[in-house]
Design a protein around this motif. Structure first.
Motif, PDB file in Angstrom:
ATOM      1  N   LYS A  29      17.858 -25.605  22.822  1.00  0.00           N
ATOM      2  CA  LYS A  29      19.249 -25.690  22.089  1.00  0.00           C
ATOM      3  C   LYS A  29      19.061 -27.213  21.408  1.00  0.00           C
ATOM      4  O   LYS A  29      19.394 -27.200  20.205  1.00  0.00           O
ATOM      5  N   ARG A  30      18.657 -28.158  22.189  1.00  0.00           N
ATOM      6  CA  ARG A  30      18.838 -29.572  21.869  1.00  0.00           C
ATOM      7  C   ARG A  30      17.987 -29.565  20.468  1.00  0.00           C
ATOM      8  O   ARG A  30      18.100 -30.449  19.355  1.00  0.00           O
ATOM      9  N   VAL A  31      16.681 -29.163  20.836  1.00  0.00           N
ATOM     10  CA  VAL A  31      15.637 -29.555  19.794  1.00  0.00           C
ATOM     11  C   VAL A  31      16.060 -28.683  18.445  1.00  0.00           C
ATOM     12  O   VAL A  31      15.908 -29.009  17.336  1.00  0.00           O
ATOM     13  N   MET A  32      16.510 -27.103  18.866  1.00  0.00           N
ATOM     14  CA  MET A  32      16.895 -26.568  17.405  1.00  0.00           C
ATOM     15  C   MET A  32      17.815 -27.142  16.633  1.00  0.00           C
ATOM     16  O   MET A  32      17.942 -27.299  15.487  1.00  0.00           O
TER      17      MET A  32
ATOM     18  N   ASP B 239      16.156 -30.731  15.119  1.00  0.00           N
ATOM     19  CA  ASP B 239      15.138 -30.591  14.227  1.00  0.00           C
ATOM     20  C   ASP B 239      15.349 -29.436  13.196  1.00  0.00           C
ATOM     21  O   ASP B 239      14.651 -29.084  12.173  1.00  0.00           O
ATOM     22  N   GLN B 240      16.591 -28.531  13.392  1.00  0.00           N
ATOM     23  CA  GLN B 240      17.003 -27.596  12.691  1.00  0.00           C
ATOM     24  C   GLN B 240      15.612 -26.616  12.633  1.00  0.00           C
ATOM     25  O   GLN B 240      15.392 -26.226  11.443  1.00  0.00           O
ATOM     26  N   VAL B 241      15.107 -26.269  13.463  1.00  0.00           N
ATOM     27  CA  VAL B 241      14.115 -25.142  13.708  1.00  0.00           C
ATOM     28  C   VAL B 241      14.533 -23.914  14.332  1.00  0.00           C
ATOM     29  O   VAL B 241      15.498 -24.210  15.154  1.00  0.00           O
ATOM     30  N   SER B 242      13.897 -23.252  14.312  1.00  0.00           N
ATOM     31  CA  SER B 242      13.942 -21.859  14.858  1.00  0.00           C
ATOM     32  C   SER B 242      13.723 -22.026  16.453  1.00  0.00           C
ATOM     33  O   SER B 242      12.978 -22.774  16.930  1.00  0.00           O
ATOM     34  N   LYS B 243      14.380 -20.967  17.340  1.00  0.00           N
ATOM     35  CA  LYS B 243      13.915 -20.891  18.652  1.00  0.00           C
ATOM     36  C   LYS B 243      12.495 -20.650  19.086  1.00  0.00           C
ATOM     37  O   LYS B 243      11.848 -21.198  19.826  1.00  0.00           O
ATOM     38  N   GLU B 244      12.088 -19.652  17.951  1.00  0.00           N
ATOM     39  CA  GLU B 244      10.428 -19.180  18.047  1.00  0.00           C
ATOM     40  C   GLU B 244       9.641 -20.540  18.011  1.00  0.00           C
ATOM     41  O   GLU B 244       8.806 -20.835  18.657  1.00  0.00           O
ATOM     42  N   GLU B 245      10.142 -21.722  17.127  1.00  0.00           N
ATOM     43  CA  GLU B 245       9.303 -22.684  16.806  1.00  0.00           C
ATOM     44  C   GLU B 245       9.349 -23.595  17.612  1.00  0.00           C
ATOM     45  O   GLU B 245       8.194 -24.359  18.206  1.00  0.00           O
TER      46      GLU B 245
END
Ligand SMILES: CC(C)(COP(=O)(O)OP(=O)(O)OC[C@H]1O[C@@H](n2cnc3c(N)ncnc32)[C@H](O)[C@@H]1O)[C@@H](O)C(=O)NCCC(=O)NCCS
Ligand SMILES: Nc1ncnc2c1ncn2[C@@H]1O[C@H](COP(=O)(O)OP(=O)(O)OP(=O)(O)O)[C@@H](O)[C@H]1O
Length: 196
Positions: free
Chosen positions: A136-139, A142-148
């Motif tokens: 959750k923090r990285v999403m 970085d505004q990236v998807s869970k998959e990334e």
């Protein structure tokens, strides 16, 4: 004394490194220095373009998202990229460390155990956090998807493997408690750094 600081993506390595820095401990962030070397070293640029193609760079700037899209889904390419970058980071750290006149320094490396770099440290600190919190923090950051985020996590050892190897563990859930934990750990490391 060299204290290796590591943790999975989004665990809070950089956050904990900043707390050490606020206390006055010199901190070396391997990710950041690796990026700088990728931008400034012609040898590294040439090696990465040879490995991943011209699209890996726009001028002298690495195309991080393009590189990530390949290497975090191709273990062999990730190993070859690491083989180009890591030796340069290791040499750069050695030159930086020799200039530090302090009881100990922090060397923050995302993949400390995975690369065996923990063996070049006097002790190691692992930052942990629940997997769902990390994702959750990285999403959000970085505004990236869970998959990334998961594609990066798949290229890192799980916490239960790293905990067996780490000398100290900071469970970074609540920031206030993390700050208290790091302050206490600082005094422990100071004592450890002084010859008996
Ligand atoms: C592949 C690259 C270009 C992706 O850059 P990008 O800005 O998208 O991601 P960033 O560097 O912020 O990495 C995000 C997170 O991915 C993880 N990660 C980075 N490199 C690696 C790696 N080689 N193996 C596993 N996980 C990694 C870390 O948790 C890192 O904090 C970059 O990560 C890179 O060059 N990695 C290889 C060099 C390296 O190992 N750097 C880290 C320690 S020196
Ligand atoms: N205890 C916490 N509570 C809430 N958010 C946190 C906490 N610790 C860190 N964060 C936030 O989570 C995100 C990830 O933290 P940080 O960048 O320190 O992790 P990292 O381990 O360095 O990640 P990466 O491997 O991607 O560099 C950041 O936006 C940070 O502000």
């Amino acid at each position: 004394m060299i204290v290796g600081l590591t943790g999975g993506i989004g665990s809070g390595k950089t956050t904990v490194a900043k707390i050490f820095e606020e206390i006055g401990v010199p901190v070396y962030i391997a990710d950041k220095e690796a990026k700088l070397l990728m931008e400034t070293s012609g040898e590294i640029r040439g090696g990465i373009i040879e490995l991943l193609g011209e699209e890996a760079y726009t001028g002298n700037l690495p195309n991080s998202s393009y590189i990530a899209s390949i290497v975090f889904n191709n273990k062999n390419k990730l190993d070859l990229l690491n083989a180009i970058i890591h030796p340069a980071v290791k040499k750069h750290f050695k030159e930086w460390y020799e200039k530090q006149k302090v009881p100990y320094v922090i060397k923050e490396v995302a993949i400390l155990f995975e690369t065996g770099s923990d063996k070049e440290c006097d002790c190691t600190v692992l930052v942990t956090a629940p997997l769902e919190d990390r994702i959750k923090r990285v999403m959000e950051r970085d505004q990236v998807s869970k998959e990334e985020v998961e594609s990066r996590i798949n290229n890192q050892w799980p916490d239960n493997e790293k905990i067996k190897l780490a000398d100290y563990v900071v469970n970074n859930i609540n920031l206030v408690k993390t700050k208290q934990c790091v302050t206490t750990l600082h005094h422990t490391l100071l004592a450890k750094s002084r010859p008996v």
